[in-house]
Design an enzyme around this catalytic site. Structure first.
Site, short mmCIF file in Angstrom:
data_model
loop_
_atom_site.label_atom_id
_atom_site.label_comp_id
_atom_site.label_asym_id
_atom_site.label_seq_id
_atom_site.Cartn_x
_atom_site.Cartn_y
_atom_site.Cartn_z
NE ARG A 91 -0.36 -0.22 4.91
CZ ARG A 91 -0.79 0.13 6.08
NH1 ARG A 91 -1.84 0.91 6.16
NH2 ARG A 91 -0.19 -0.28 7.17
CE LYS A 111 2.55 2.62 6.33
NZ LYS A 111 3.22 2.62 7.64
NE ARG A 174 7.47 5.01 5.13
CZ ARG A 174 7.03 3.82 5.56
NH1 ARG A 174 6.61 3.66 6.79
NH2 ARG A 174 7.01 2.80 4.73
CG ASP A 250 8.25 -7.02 7.16
OD1 ASP A 250 8.43 -7.85 8.05
OD2 ASP A 250 7.18 -6.39 7.03
P1 AMP Z 1 3.27 -3.78 7.90
O1 AMP Z 1 2.53 -4.45 8.99
O2 AMP Z 1 2.83 -2.38 7.64
O3 AMP Z 1 4.75 -3.91 8.01
O4 AMP Z 1 2.85 -4.57 6.58
C1 AMP Z 1 3.19 -5.91 6.33
C2 AMP Z 1 2.83 -6.25 4.89
O5 AMP Z 1 1.44 -6.12 4.66
C3 AMP Z 1 3.50 -5.37 3.86
O6 AMP Z 1 3.78 -6.18 2.74
C4 AMP Z 1 2.45 -4.35 3.56
O7 AMP Z 1 2.62 -3.76 2.29
C5 AMP Z 1 1.20 -5.20 3.61
N1 AMP Z 1 0.03 -4.40 3.96
C6 AMP Z 1 -0.25 -3.82 5.13
N2 AMP Z 1 -1.42 -3.16 5.09
C7 AMP Z 1 -1.92 -3.31 3.85
C8 AMP Z 1 -3.10 -2.87 3.17
N3 AMP Z 1 -4.03 -2.13 3.77
N4 AMP Z 1 -3.25 -3.22 1.88
C9 AMP Z 1 -2.33 -3.98 1.27
N5 AMP Z 1 -1.21 -4.42 1.84
C10 AMP Z 1 -0.99 -4.11 3.11
MG MG Z 2 6.12 -2.77 7.30
#
Ligand code: AMP
Ligand code: MG
Length: 492
Positions: A91, A111, A174, A250
């Site tokens: 996203r 973001k 960001r 990540d």
């Molecule tokens: P995060 O928890 O933000 O580190 O996200 C972990 C993974 O989930 C990453 O690959 C993000 O891009 C994906 N992700 C988190 N939120 C969303 C969303 N609303 N839509 C699509 N992908 C998401």
């Molecule tokens: Mg992340």
């Protein structure tokens, strides 16, 4: 009208498998929440452009900036200990890189700007709450002197995203030295693509650690450098009572900046076993575990780099092991330095550890507020007549008063004068952090009432965290029992 940022995106010179070109999805009705004009100036972006309608449309994803070819980056990662081979920006859109007037290069990323080929099941959007949270906490970290991604702007999309219920959507702009993660290396390593690991390492060296390029073992030097930065970063977190909350590989940047302000929080009452994140059931990422998890993550990086560390496999393993052993040393000395600054010592001494641990155990036992307790110590050494003590915001239990006697003896034996000590301690012990209950108030007002004023007010306080003013007492106060926020949530 003034011109927008000039993009110079070196990441695009990497092979296709590192990213996917993908456009942000238009939003219904973009409106500005905030722009960070000081940051814009630092980046060489005209603050007047930043408040223009063109900027609004570009940062909402409605219009493509000149010279920008938006992309989502590919990465993998260990999430809560389990490997996920395919994450990537689900996203987020990298609009491109910009070079600041001082020569530093930064990513400019949106973001919450819509789904990408890496989204899997997500909607690619972000509710307004997490955007406000990231804006506040990343800017607080920057003001506290912690390496971090920054927030250049936040935009309301005029659309609703569905989470627990309907919530207004928002997009964050960001800024990061780069978004390359430990998981970016794992992505290729786990597919057995050593050449790509090497390409990425070369790219990182060139972008972040150019001084290593002519080392005899540049990839080992690179690993050492990342380890050192990560150790220092986590020592700074510990010194501020900051809990990241989701230290997945990540979410750990190679450049050593804090990233991904999801379920993170600054602690109020000190408790080394504190966990905020609603999804961290085992307490994997609790405060006391952060240094150890930092090393665990770096083991994942070392593993990914193994094939390029040395042509001889055994030697590569020995080199990696040695580099990883260095983490404990780097963290230890960085943490000692952080604590010695907080307590006003010119140099850490062996006996300081016991004194520090005693203080922390008094804080734990009496459930003292982490930030206020240290700030109270600053008041004890203040030499400046302009100094504003926190006064009745904090009250010291007897045991702390007793501990202070020992501490005063240690100070008396130290080589530096009180006049040198005061500014040092003041800079190490903020009066204001982005307190969870205040962040929550700002989010509720923005999401529920469309009122950004509490957000602006809190932001202006945390941008000057070391200057206490009695008029700002509300922002320094620990939460009342009914105000305490027990859980924080991911942006998703
Ligand atoms: P995060 O928890 O933000 O580190 O996200 C972990 C993974 O989930 C990453 O690959 C993000 O891009 C994906 N992700 C988190 N939120 C969303 C969303 N609303 N839509 C699509 N992908 C998401
Ligand atoms: Mg992340």
């Amino acid at each position: 009208m003034s011109a927008g940022p000039e993009f110079d995106t070196t990441f695009a010179s990497l092979p296709d498998e590192f990213y996917s070109y993908t456009q942000p999805i238009r939003v219904a009705n973009a409106s500005s929440i905030i722009q960070n004009s000081n940051l814009a100036t630092k980046l060489g972006i005209d603050p007047e452009w930043l408040v223009s309608n063109e900027a609004l449309q570009i940062l909402a994803g409605n219009q493509t900036a000149m010279g920008s070819a938006p992309m989502a980056q590919a990465y993998a990662g260990h999430q809560f200990g389990s490997f996920n081979p395919q994450l990537g920006d689900g996203r987020a859109h990298l609009l491109g890189e910009i070079v600041a007037p001082n020569g530093e290069r930064f990513d400019l990323q949106l973001k919450g700007s819509g789904p990408t080929p890496y989204s899997r099941r997500g909607d690619g959007r972000s509710p307004m709450g997490p955007v406000i949270r990231e804006y506040l906490i990343s800017e607080a970290m920057a003001a506290l002197g912690v390496p971090t991604t920054r927030s250049l702007a936040a935009i309301a999309t005029g659309e609703v995203v569905m989470r627990q219920g309907p919530t207004p959507g928002a997009i964050l702009t960001r800024i990061a030295p780069s978004h390359i993660r430990v998981g970016s290396f794992e992505y290729f390593a786990m597919q057995g693509k050593q050449d790509s690991v090497k390409t990425l390492a070369d790219y990182c060296i060139k972008r972040h650690f150019p001084q290593l390029a002519d080392h005899s073992q540049p990839y080992l030097s690179f690993l050492n450098e990342v380890i050192m930065h990560q150790a220092k970063l986590i020592a700074q977190w510990q010194g501020l009572g900051f809990i990241h909350g989701v230290m997945n590989t990540d979410n750990m940047l190679i450049c050593g900046a804090t990233v991904d302000y999801g379920p993170c929080a600054f602690m109020d009452q000190f408790d080394p076993e504190k966990v905020f994140s609603s999804i961290d059931k085992q307490g994997r990422y609790r405060y006391s575990q952060q240094p150890g998890i930092g090393q665990w993550n770096l083991v994942r990086l070392a593993q990914a780099l193994l094939p390029i560390l040395h042509t001889n496999g055994e030697q590569a393993l020995a080199d990696a092991q040695q580099a990883l052993d260095g983490y404990v040393k780097h963290f230890g000395s960085a943490y000692q330095k952080v604590m010695s600054n907080k307590l006003g010592f010119s140099q850490p001494q062996a006996s300081d550890q016991a004194l520090t641990e005693q203080l922390l155990s008094i804080m734990t036992e009496h459930q003292l507020d982490f930030t206020l307790c240290f700030r109270y110590l600053v008041d004890q050494v203040a030499t400046d007549t302009q100094h504003q003590p926190i006064g009745d915001v904090f009250s010291a239990p007897n045991e702390l008063l007793l501990w202070q006697q020992q501490w005063q003896q240690r100070l008396a034996a130290d080589t530096q004068t009180q006049a040198q000590r005061y500014p040092q301690m003041k800079q190490a012990n903020p009066a204001f952090i982005a307190r969870n209950h205040q962040v929550e108030l700002a989010i509720r007002a923005a999401e529920d009432q469309g009122d950004y004023q509490p957000f602006y007010d809190l932001l202006s306080v945390i941008k000057a965290p070391f200057e206490y003013q009695p008029t700002l007492k509300t922002f320094a106060l620990a939460p009342l029992p009914q105000e305490v926020v027990q859980h924080t949530f991911c942006g998703t």
